[in-house]
Motif scaffolding. Structure first.
Motif, mmCIF file in Angstrom:
data_model
loop_
_atom_site.group_PDB
_atom_site.id
_atom_site.type_symbol
_atom_site.label_atom_id
_atom_site.label_comp_id
_atom_site.label_asym_id
_atom_site.label_seq_id
_atom_site.Cartn_x
_atom_site.Cartn_y
_atom_site.Cartn_z
ATOM 1 N N LEU A 125 0.616 -1.118 0.114
ATOM 2 C CA LEU A 125 0.184 -0.053 0.178
ATOM 3 C C LEU A 125 0.999 1.230 -0.120
ATOM 4 N N VAL A 126 0.660 2.201 -0.860
ATOM 5 C CA VAL A 126 1.340 3.303 -0.962
ATOM 6 C C VAL A 126 0.525 4.497 -0.539
ATOM 7 N N VAL A 127 1.291 5.482 0.440
ATOM 8 C CA VAL A 127 0.545 6.407 0.991
ATOM 9 C C VAL A 127 1.379 7.733 1.164
ATOM 10 N N PRO A 128 0.973 8.799 1.075
ATOM 11 C CA PRO A 128 1.878 9.899 1.534
ATOM 12 C C PRO A 128 2.045 9.915 3.097
ATOM 13 N N ALA A 129 3.196 10.656 3.506
ATOM 14 C CA ALA A 129 3.299 10.545 4.982
ATOM 15 C C ALA A 129 2.239 11.173 5.719
ATOM 16 N N SER A 130 1.267 12.182 5.176
ATOM 17 C CA SER A 130 0.269 12.641 5.607
ATOM 18 C C SER A 130 -0.984 11.959 5.653
ATOM 19 N N ALA A 131 -1.031 10.971 5.164
ATOM 20 C CA ALA A 131 -2.401 10.250 4.955
ATOM 21 C C ALA A 131 -2.716 9.742 6.591
ATOM 22 N N HIS A 132 -4.024 9.603 6.783
ATOM 23 C CA HIS A 132 -4.612 9.082 8.001
ATOM 24 C C HIS A 132 -3.759 7.977 8.614
ATOM 25 N N ALA A 133 -3.294 8.003 9.895
ATOM 26 C CA ALA A 133 -2.903 6.789 10.408
ATOM 27 C C ALA A 133 -3.723 5.555 10.378
ATOM 28 N N GLU A 150 7.254 10.651 1.423
ATOM 29 C CA GLU A 150 7.303 11.972 2.359
ATOM 30 C C GLU A 150 6.583 13.082 1.454
ATOM 31 N N ILE A 151 6.457 14.098 2.326
ATOM 32 C CA ILE A 151 5.618 15.152 1.858
ATOM 33 C C ILE A 151 6.621 16.205 1.640
ATOM 34 N N ASP A 152 6.399 17.229 0.903
ATOM 35 C CA ASP A 152 7.120 18.565 0.774
ATOM 36 C C ASP A 152 6.909 19.338 1.916
ATOM 37 N N LEU A 156 3.417 20.864 1.921
ATOM 38 C CA LEU A 156 2.793 19.743 2.581
ATOM 39 C C LEU A 156 2.098 18.548 1.776
ATOM 40 N N LEU A 157 2.386 18.633 0.493
ATOM 41 C CA LEU A 157 2.011 17.789 -0.460
ATOM 42 C C LEU A 157 2.959 16.659 -0.857
ATOM 43 N N PRO A 158 2.237 15.537 -1.091
ATOM 44 C CA PRO A 158 3.294 14.430 -1.888
ATOM 45 C C PRO A 158 3.554 14.882 -3.350
ATOM 46 N N ASP A 159 4.550 14.502 -3.894
ATOM 47 C CA ASP A 159 4.960 14.565 -5.136
ATOM 48 C C ASP A 159 4.401 13.347 -6.158
ATOM 49 N N PRO A 160 3.562 13.569 -6.888
ATOM 50 C CA PRO A 160 3.057 12.456 -7.744
ATOM 51 C C PRO A 160 4.097 11.840 -8.394
ATOM 52 N N ALA A 161 5.238 12.278 -8.783
ATOM 53 C CA ALA A 161 6.283 11.482 -9.515
ATOM 54 C C ALA A 161 6.937 10.561 -8.349
ATOM 55 N N ALA A 162 6.850 10.879 -7.019
ATOM 56 C CA ALA A 162 7.473 10.159 -5.930
ATOM 57 C C ALA A 162 6.388 8.976 -5.806
ATOM 58 N N MET A 163 5.070 9.292 -5.827
ATOM 59 C CA MET A 163 4.135 8.392 -5.566
ATOM 60 C C MET A 163 4.623 7.375 -6.449
ATOM 61 N N ALA A 164 4.421 7.575 -7.804
ATOM 62 C CA ALA A 164 4.696 6.552 -8.915
ATOM 63 C C ALA A 164 5.922 5.801 -8.794
ATOM 64 N N ASP A 187 -4.295 16.918 -1.516
ATOM 65 C CA ASP A 187 -3.186 16.201 -2.384
ATOM 66 C C ASP A 187 -3.414 16.394 -3.451
ATOM 67 N N PRO A 188 -2.630 16.295 -4.497
ATOM 68 C CA PRO A 188 -2.953 16.358 -5.859
ATOM 69 C C PRO A 188 -3.482 15.013 -6.259
ATOM 70 N N VAL A 189 -4.795 15.023 -6.241
ATOM 71 C CA VAL A 189 -5.590 13.828 -6.313
ATOM 72 C C VAL A 189 -5.577 13.389 -7.964
ATOM 73 N N ALA A 190 -5.788 14.193 -8.671
ATOM 74 C CA ALA A 190 -5.858 13.944 -10.225
ATOM 75 C C ALA A 190 -4.552 13.279 -10.745
ATOM 76 N N GLU A 191 -3.194 14.056 -10.307
ATOM 77 C CA GLU A 191 -2.227 13.482 -10.921
ATOM 78 C C GLU A 191 -1.837 11.996 -10.134
ATOM 79 N N ILE A 192 -1.993 11.957 -8.821
ATOM 80 C CA ILE A 192 -2.068 10.527 -8.099
ATOM 81 C C ILE A 192 -2.784 9.666 -8.686
ATOM 82 N N ALA A 193 -4.055 9.705 -8.960
ATOM 83 C CA ALA A 193 -4.802 8.815 -9.543
ATOM 84 C C ALA A 193 -4.453 8.497 -10.954
ATOM 85 N N ALA A 194 -3.834 9.473 -11.651
ATOM 86 C CA ALA A 194 -3.442 9.262 -13.195
ATOM 87 C C ALA A 194 -2.274 8.093 -13.060
ATOM 88 N N VAL A 195 -1.251 8.362 -12.255
ATOM 89 C CA VAL A 195 -0.299 7.320 -12.166
ATOM 90 C C VAL A 195 -0.515 6.256 -11.677
#
Length: 483
Positions: A125-133, A150-152, A156-164, A187-195
């Motif tokens: 499971l891939v999540v940003p550091a700011s995702a709920h516990a 990790e988030i910037d 305070l946002l995750p990088d979609p490229a890092a998520m990918a 979060d940049p939902v559109a970009e993360i959903a796309a990757v």
């Protein structure tokens, strides 16, 4: 006092005893508690939901064929949540279920993704550091490996490229938040959903916290990006109705784009002599009370009511943020985007400030540091806060002055004892001694949380969690009972 007296107690006395027990609780109404509860400040709403709850309290969600009223209400709530979060067109074909809260919704989203890939020995499971516990809880419960991006620290946002980059052949789910609870940013939902879609992986949007509010803020002119099924890569969305839909605790909705994606969420078993067991959620028996309370809330407030409540909430957010910005030594960690005001302090200590605000009747939620991000104070803002904003600014200035005049002083021996803790040997007796040294009273509750939070902030997350688990275990014993 015992829950099981030798002789029954009159109803009036029982209710009086319940009222006395509630006497030390934080106030659930009035717009001065910025966590845990969501108050619409709508006259008569509590009475309505209590009556609706009572009508369905003994209805059992185990079998929808036995109680079609509950099935009808659940389907209504699912349809409403899909339409609010994603729009009528995107909501076509969406299915879902009512759960007990956001944690259960997230757990079931992870289960559905995991069980869709029974061939994987170690699903991930891939999540940003700011995702709920709750994602970490789901990963632990379901034995899914958790990959944290990790988030910037600036955005305070995750990088979609890092998520990918974190997605592997064993990844079954990618998650993001709308908004993330700690800082209230989307979060940049559109970009993360796309990757995720490019990798052929499900994407869950955790909109438990703000999913019901964000579309109304968008209608009020706020720049809220899409986060639901209008984005092709989004496969599931969760939204809590007991937050900004102002329904009673605990009602959340987990939505799936279609029935095939939901199917692994179900549990079915017929290999025993009793009735075939079919469950859409973790629980089998479920009271219909919360569902009926939520259904009544939505019917009573209506779309226009929620738009007005969103307007009041945003007014309160801007007012609180402006009050924080006028105080030297305080800094907003993020410009408010949704219903969260979060700020840090260079002077005074944030934990002491939180205590001083609480002493003045303002109950905030301190957040421990997450390097390189500092400790902060989190305010979840509801419509009820709008009537309190004018009083918050002066109270904040007063609390800051008091916090500067009385900085935290942790006894050196206590700090040393906590620093030397070995989680493997931490037991009830040691925990009881530490609690007493930290200022916890005989009822197990502290007079001040500043020392506690300061000590916790010195520990790495794993040891911090171990200490808190042992403390919770200390509280939750029949021998311990608050006065």
């Amino acid at each position: 006092m015992t829950a099981l007296p030798d002789r029954g107690v009159p109803a009036e006395q029982v209710l009086a005893e319940l009222g006395a027990l509630r006497g030390r609780d934080l106030p659930t109404h009035g717009g001065r508690l910025f966590a845990y509860v969501y108050d619409a400040a709508v006259p008569g709403l509590d009475q309505l939901t209590a009556s609706a709850y009572a009508l369905a309290a003994h209805v059992n969600g185990l079998d929808p064929t036995a109680f079609p009223s509950l099935l009808a209400m659940e389907n209504d709530l699912v349809a409403a949540a899909a339409q609010v979060t994603s729009g009528a067109e995107a909501a076509a074909g969406v299915v879902g279920n009512v759960t007990s809260g956001g944690t259960e919704s997230l757990l079931l989203a992870v289960k559905a993704a995991r069980d869709a890939h029974p061939d994987l020995a170690t699903p991930r499971l891939v999540v940003p550091a700011s995702a709920h516990a709750a994602f970490a809880k789901a990963a632990q419960y379901l034995r899914v490996a958790l990959d944290v991006v990790e988030i910037d620290p600036a955005t305070l946002l995750p990088d979609p490229a890092a998520m990918a980059a974190a997605i592997t052949a064993d990844t079954v789910l990618v998650a993001c938040s709308a908004p993330a609870y700690p800082y209230g940013v989307i979060d940049p939902v559109a970009e993360i959903a796309a990757v995720a879609a490019d990798a052929g992986v499900r994407c869950h949007v955790d909109a438990c916290f703000g999913g019901w509010l964000l579309p109304y803020l968008r209608r009020l002119g706020r720049p809220i990006p899409p986060f639901g099924f209008e984005l092709p890569g989004v496969t599931s969305v969760s939204v809590d109705l007991h937050k900004y839909a102002y329904a009673p605790k605990g009602v959340s909705v987990l939505l799936h784009r279609d029935a095939s994606l939901r199917r692994p969420q179900y549990f079915g078993f017929a290999g025993w002599p009793g009735y075939p067991l079919l469950n859409a959620t973790v629980a089998s028996t479920r009271s219909g009370g919360p569902v009926a309370g939520a259904w009544a809330t939505l019917r009573h407030l209506g779309d226009d009511g929620y738009l007005r409540l969103a307007e009041r909430t945003w007014s309160a957010v801007t007012g609180l943020a402006a009050a924080v910005s006028t105080v030297d030594g305080l800094r907003l960690l993020a410009e408010p985007q949704t219903s969260v005001v979060v700020f840090t302090c260079t002077d005074p200590d944030p934990y002491v400030l939180a205590d001083q605000l609480a002493a003045r009747g303002w109950h905030t939620q301190p957040q421990l540091p997450y390097p390189p991000l500092p400790a902060s104070i989190h305010l979840s803002v509801t419509a009820a806060v709008a009537d309190q904003v004018a009083e918050f600014g002066p109270a904040l200035h007063d609390a800051v002055a008091a916090a500067r005049a009385a900085p935290i002083q942790v006894p050196p021996e206590l700090a040393a004892a906590v620093a030397d803790l070995d989680p493997a040997t931490l037991g009830p007796e040691t925990m009881a001694g530490l609690a007493a040294a930290a200022g916890f009273g005989p009822d197990g509750l502290p007079e001040s949380m500043a020392i506690v939070n300061t000590l916790l902030a010195t520990l790495p997350p794993e040891r911090r969690a171990a200490l808190l688990v042992e403390f919770l275990s200390l509280l939750q014993t029949p021998a311990h009972r608050p006065a």
